[in-house]
Scaffold this motif. Structure first.
Motif, PDB file in Angstrom:
ATOM      1  N   ALA A   1       0.834  -1.203   0.000  1.00 58.30           N
ATOM      2  CA  ALA A   1       0.000   0.000   0.000  1.00 58.30           C
ATOM      3  C   ALA A   1       0.869   1.254   0.000  1.00 58.30           C
ATOM      4  O   ALA A   1       0.512   2.268  -0.593  1.00 58.30           O
ATOM      5  CB  ALA A   1      -0.923   0.001   1.219  1.00 58.30           C
ATOM      6  N   VAL A   2       2.019   1.178   0.670  1.00 56.69           N
ATOM      7  CA  VAL A   2       2.900   2.342   0.770  1.00 56.69           C
ATOM      8  C   VAL A   2       3.546   2.667  -0.579  1.00 56.69           C
ATOM      9  O   VAL A   2       3.514   3.812  -1.030  1.00 56.69           O
ATOM     10  CB  VAL A   2       3.964   2.133   1.874  1.00 56.69           C
ATOM     11  CG1 VAL A   2       5.106   3.125   1.735  1.00 56.69           C
ATOM     12  CG2 VAL A   2       3.321   2.270   3.251  1.00 56.69           C
ATOM     13  N   ILE A   3       4.088   1.669  -1.253  1.00 57.72           N
ATOM     14  CA  ILE A   3       4.787   1.978  -2.514  1.00 57.72           C
ATOM     15  C   ILE A   3       3.804   2.255  -3.646  1.00 57.72           C
ATOM     16  O   ILE A   3       4.079   3.067  -4.533  1.00 57.72           O
ATOM     17  CB  ILE A   3       5.832   0.906  -2.889  1.00 57.72           C
ATOM     18  CG1 ILE A   3       6.775   1.475  -3.949  1.00 57.72           C
ATOM     19  CG2 ILE A   3       5.189  -0.381  -3.358  1.00 57.72           C
ATOM     20  CD1 ILE A   3       8.026   0.669  -4.185  1.00 57.72           C
ATOM     21  N   GLY A   4       2.629   1.604  -3.598  1.00 58.25           N
ATOM     22  CA  GLY A   4       1.587   1.892  -4.590  1.00 58.25           C
ATOM     23  C   GLY A   4       1.882   1.313  -5.965  1.00 58.25           C
ATOM     24  O   GLY A   4       2.482   0.239  -6.074  1.00 58.25           O
ATOM     25  N   PRO A   5       1.484   2.030  -7.034  1.00 63.36           N
ATOM     26  CA  PRO A   5       1.551   1.483  -8.396  1.00 63.36           C
ATOM     27  C   PRO A   5       2.878   0.828  -8.797  1.00 63.36           C
ATOM     28  O   PRO A   5       2.840  -0.193  -9.491  1.00 63.36           O
ATOM     29  CB  PRO A   5       1.236   2.691  -9.274  1.00 63.36           C
ATOM     30  CG  PRO A   5       0.403   3.574  -8.400  1.00 63.36           C
ATOM     31  CD  PRO A   5       0.910   3.370  -7.004  1.00 63.36           C
ATOM     32  N   PRO A   6       4.057   1.325  -8.392  1.00 61.52           N
ATOM     33  CA  PRO A   6       5.303   0.672  -8.831  1.00 61.52           C
ATOM     34  C   PRO A   6       5.378  -0.800  -8.440  1.00 61.52           C
ATOM     35  O   PRO A   6       6.150  -1.567  -9.035  1.00 61.52           O
ATOM     36  CB  PRO A   6       6.407   1.475  -8.122  1.00 61.52           C
ATOM     37  CG  PRO A   6       5.801   2.804  -7.881  1.00 61.52           C
ATOM     38  CD  PRO A   6       4.339   2.552  -7.613  1.00 61.52           C
TER      39      PRO A   6
END
Lengths: 242, 202
Positions: free
Chosen positions: B81-86
């Protein structure tokens, strides 16, 4: 007081000069300049002063300084709780002031807390929130730091209409200002790691400050508007990952 | 004919029962009750209170926190959830390395901040239901001086067991904070995940 007005006025003049870029933070260019200024002030004044204080005081002494300064806010807390229609909380603030000013050695000890009267600070910014005034844009004020438009108005009103203004002489009010400065240095010493982490260990200290301030502010306001007493809450589902 | 019909009905009933039985494990688990979420957080904050007041510091504290984090939080889901799309473009090896690096980063960073809770007595004060996303359990650390420190935990059992997903200290969410910070670190690393992993490992 005049210096305070000049600072606020200067802040608004500065704001008028910049064009909105980020809709969530329309004053961002101005705010980033003020953040750089405040960070500089922290580096050369506040942080060294807090380290000096840290060198000559232990945790208990710092607690006493915080208690003493917080106790002087209780009349304003009580007035704001009355304006928010929370008579119970206002009565508790007033009782805390009386108890701590006497039993608590002039406010150095929080004796009221031992009797179950826990601190419950508030301010005029929160009163405005209770009255339905919107938060407004985020503003980082010079010297005073992170705020919203609403809390800036609240800060000005709280400073102008502090109940002490009516009871103390000009000289005594000067001491009150010194105590507020000491309170700021003391808080910088007490929560030194937290300030250092946000200001000096974040890749973007401006956005870290803004996020921490706004989330903390909104949680505090939810308590005043009693939104926090709702049985449900909107949460992000972290398992939904598209 | 009649017999045939009955058999057919039995067969259909049996078939649908079988289908229902097979479908059951696939159905989403029943939402976590407020009571269970509160009991879970109560256990977590008592353990956290013990760690905070144990007087540990530095690497020892960081190690203890790592154990605590693994036991109570769904670390890979938090890290994702923290890094997201990458995350989508990362290989499984990179994902594992990133999750481990994120764990190092978070425990190193927050180990320095737990002094704020020192001497505090933790207690659960209530909870709010967030539907499918979980339950937000509110707790506070009452200290010897100053206002109590509010600590809330978002708990969900979507992984199969109750786990903490987000933590809010005085209203400030760990996931929101780290989303900004980790994504800023990634941008500073020229959007190179391997460089980010090295930075998070310190």
């Amino acid at each position: 007081m005049r210096a305070f007005h000049a600072v606020i006025l200067g802040a608004f003049l500065g704001i008028a000069a910049c064009a909105p870029d980020n809709p969530q933070d329309p004053l961002e260019p101005f705010n980033r300049n003020m953040h750089a200024l405040n960070k500089g002030l922290d580096k050369v004044i506040l942080r060294p002063a807090s380290r000096a204080l840290d060198a000559v005081t232990n945790e208990e002494a710092q607690d006493s300084i915080a208690n003493f300064a917080d106790n002087l806010n209780e009349p304003a807390n009580a007035a704001n709780h009355l304006l928010q229609g929370d008579i119970d909380a206002a009565f508790k603030n007033a009782s805390r002031f009386v108890l701590n000013s006497t039993l608590g050695a002039g406010g150095l000890a929080d004796s009221a807390a031992y009797l179950g009267l826990m601190p419950n600070p508030t301010n005029f910014g929160q009163t405005l929130a209770k009255w339905g005034v919107a938060e407004g844009p985020y503003i980082e004020l010079p010297v005073f730091g992170p705020n919203t438009a609403r809390s800036t108005v609240g800060l000005a009103i709280d400073t102008l209409y502090d109940p002490f203004n009516y009871y103390l002489s000009a000289e005594e009010l000067d001491y009150l200002t010194y105590i507020k400065v000491l309170k700021r240095i003391n808080a910088r010493a007490k929560y030194g790691n937290l300030f250092d982490m946000i200001l000096y260990q974040s890749p973007d200290s401006y956005s870290a400050t803004r996020l921490a301030y706004l989330q903390n502010q909104r949680a505090t306001v939810e308590k005043v508007t009693e939104e926090s007493e709702s049985k449900t809450v909107e949460l992000e589902n972290f398992y939904d990952f598209e | 004919m009649i017999l045939n019909k009955i058999r057919r009905r039995e067969f259909l009933l049996g078939g649908s029962a079988l289908a229902a039985g097979m479908a059951l494990p696939v159905l989403p688990a029943l939402a976590l009750s407020a009571q269970n979420a509160e009991a879970f957080v109560n256990q977590a904050i008592n353990e956290l209170g013990g760690i905070v007041n144990s007087g540990q510091s530095g690497a020892a504290l960081q190690n203890t926190l790592k154990g605590f984090f693994r036991k109570y939080a769904d670390v890979p889901t938090v890290a994702r959830a923290v890094i997201g799309p990458p995350w989508r473009g990362m290989s499984s090896g990179q994902r594992n390395e990133y999750v481990a690096a994120f764990e190092n980063y978070v425990t190193r960073k927050y180990a320095q901040q737990f002094g704020v809770l020192k001497g505090g007595q933790a207690q659960v004060t209530g909870s709010r239901d967030g539907g499918k996303a979980g339950v937000l359990v509110n707790a506070q650390f009452v200290r010897s001086s100053g206002s109590p420190v509010a600590l809330s935990m978002q708990v969900s059992d979507q992984s199969g067991a109750p786990k903490v997903l987000d933590l809010q200290l005085q209203g400030v969410s760990l996931i929101s904070t780290e989303r900004e910070q980790v994504r800023a670190l990634l941008a500073q690393s020229g959007n190179d995940v391997n460089a980010l992993i090295a930075k998070l490992n310190g």
